[in-house]
Design an enzyme around this catalytic site. Structure first.
Site, short mmCIF file in Angstrom:
data_model
loop_
_atom_site.label_atom_id
_atom_site.label_comp_id
_atom_site.label_asym_id
_atom_site.label_seq_id
_atom_site.Cartn_x
_atom_site.Cartn_y
_atom_site.Cartn_z
N ASP A 30 -4.49 -4.77 6.18
CA ASP A 30 -4.88 -5.49 4.66
C ASP A 30 -3.82 -6.39 4.60
O ASP A 30 -2.60 -6.18 4.53
CB ASP A 30 -5.13 -4.67 3.35
CG ASP A 30 -5.68 -5.43 2.39
OD1 ASP A 30 -6.22 -6.54 2.67
OD2 ASP A 30 -5.56 -4.98 1.28
N HIS A 55 -2.45 -1.21 -3.46
CA HIS A 55 -3.45 -0.24 -3.33
C HIS A 55 -3.13 0.92 -4.19
O HIS A 55 -2.39 1.89 -3.95
CB HIS A 55 -3.80 0.12 -1.65
CG HIS A 55 -4.06 -0.95 -0.68
ND1 HIS A 55 -3.87 -0.73 0.47
CD2 HIS A 55 -4.61 -2.07 -1.09
CE1 HIS A 55 -4.23 -1.78 1.00
NE2 HIS A 55 -4.81 -2.64 0.14
N MET A 86 -0.11 1.30 5.19
CA MET A 86 -0.84 1.70 6.11
C MET A 86 -1.84 0.59 6.38
O MET A 86 -2.50 0.14 5.40
CB MET A 86 -1.74 2.94 5.97
CG MET A 86 -2.25 3.50 6.85
SD MET A 86 -0.98 4.32 8.17
CE MET A 86 -2.04 5.46 9.18
N SER A 117 0.90 -1.39 0.11
CA SER A 117 0.01 -0.14 0.04
C SER A 117 0.97 1.27 -0.08
O SER A 117 1.65 1.36 -0.84
CB SER A 117 -0.96 -0.07 1.19
OG SER A 117 -2.16 1.08 1.07
N THR A 118 0.76 2.28 0.91
CA THR A 118 1.50 3.31 1.14
C THR A 118 3.08 3.11 0.82
O THR A 118 3.63 2.46 1.71
CB THR A 118 1.47 4.02 2.37
OG1 THR A 118 -0.02 4.07 2.60
CG2 THR A 118 2.00 5.36 2.31
#
Length: 362
Positions: free
Chosen positions: A294, A197, A291, A171-172
């Site tokens: 997940d 993401h 972050m 993600s991030t």
């Protein structure tokens, strides 16, 4: 940033409507304070010293100075976490990916005033992720040179057990982490499936950019795609990617199902589908920077079925949230620096090695 006070945000956008709506969306959260708005980067440069923002939101196409030029100067002189708001166009997607390469933490699309209003909750999440990000993080020891991407050639049939599979979730900060990992892998790899993401539209450009850099063939997944050795399938933005066993190979399934952990695509669904498909001890799976949590539950399911699991270590993560959640859930006991993940995957290419590697890592 002082955790006792709200996250201070400066919004930079040449659209008065976007500035107003983004301000309203962020101000609705008590943990965020909008300390100012700027019509362009030149105005922002004058405001930053006085306002001392923790996070910037940044449009990329503005008069007087474009967002990429500003971002490059910012990261060279006085880095701050940046969330990019970019138009949902092919050109906007390319600009947004370049912004991530230059050091932006998060990116989200905008397609007009109604989009900003509808995506207010997403903007809040991304600003909070940016505030938690580590800038200038050590990346670990990387291999000296990426594998040349010229002359892509898929491994010959029979090179790998057809059940072999590599899964990655991020993600991030994940777009750059994935680039570092995948560009250091040869074409002779089992099938790889990835959930990052990323907003819809941006994922196709991201896959194309990786494909241009990698020896592996990288493309956005389509429903029914066969997972082949030497190929990376990336979940399309706004859609879940799952895998299932179809007789003698894995195939991709694309779904527009509900959000999971506020995400679509969701890493947990990819990992859980692979566990259900019998990947088990034939699979290596890991979580990169991001972050939230997940992927932790799906990674645990894979580990319980014999998969070789890992997560990126805190020192090399932009945000340690997802890897930390996996560690705390018992989904892995192997934390790796970003620069060591490619070599780890190279060692795990042969399924018969999984048990030995798991014993060595515990």
């Amino acid at each position: 940033m002082n955790p006792a006070r709200p996250i201070r945000v400066l919004i930079i956008d040449d659209s008065a409507l976007v500035r107003r709506m983004a301000s309203a969306a962020l101000a609705s959260d008590p943990q965020i304070e909008v300390v100012g708005t700027a019509i362009d980067p030149l105005a922002a440069q004058e405001m930053i010293p006085a306002l001392q923002p923790d996070v910037l939101t940044l449009d990329l196409e503005m008069p007087r100075m474009d967002g990429l030029t500003f971002l490059r100067l910012l990261m060279e002189r006085s880095p701050l976490p940046v969330v990019v708001l970019s138009s949902l166009t092919p050109r906007g997607s390319d600009y947004a990916l370049e912004a991530l390469r230059l050091g932006a933490v998060e990116v989200m699309g905008k397609a007009g005033s109604s989009s900003i209003e509808e995506l207010g909750a997403e903007l809040v999440v991304k600003v909070k992720a940016a505030a938690a990000a580590r800038l200038g993080r050590p990346m670990g020891a990387l291999l000296p040179h990426p594998v040349p991407a010229s002359g892509k050639k898929l491994p010959p049939p029979g090179s790998f057990d057809p059940r072999s599979l590599i899964l990655l979730g991020a993600s991030t900060g994940g777009t750059e982490a994935l680039r570092e990992v995948l560009t250091h892998l040869p074409a002779e790899m089992p099938p790889i499936a990835v959930v990052q993401h990323i907003p819809a539209v941006f994922s196709r450009n991201f896959a194309a950019r990786l494909d241009a850099l990698c020896a592996l063939e990288v493309r956005e997944a389509a429903d029914g795609d066969r997972l082949r050795p030497g190929t990376v399938l990336l979940a399309p933005g706004g859609h879940h990617l799952l895998v299932h066993w179809r007789g003698d190979h894995y195939a991709a399934r694309i779904s527009e199902g509900p959000l999971v952990w506020h995400q679509r695509p969701a890493v947990d669904l990819l990992f859980a589908s692979a566990a259900a498909a019998g990947a088990g001890s034939h699979c290596a799976a890991g979580l990169l920077t991001g972050m939230g949590r997940d992927g932790a539950e799906g990674l645990l399911q894979l580990r319980q079925r014999g998969a070789l699991t890992f997560a990126q270590d805190e020192a090399s993560c932009v945000v340690f949230g997802m890897p930390r959640a996996a560690w705390q859930a018992g989904a892995t006991d192997t934390l790796l620096p970003l620069g060591g993940i490619a070599s780890f995957l190279l060692q795990s290419r042969v399924p018969a090695q999984a048990d030995a590697l798991t014993s060595a890592s515990t």
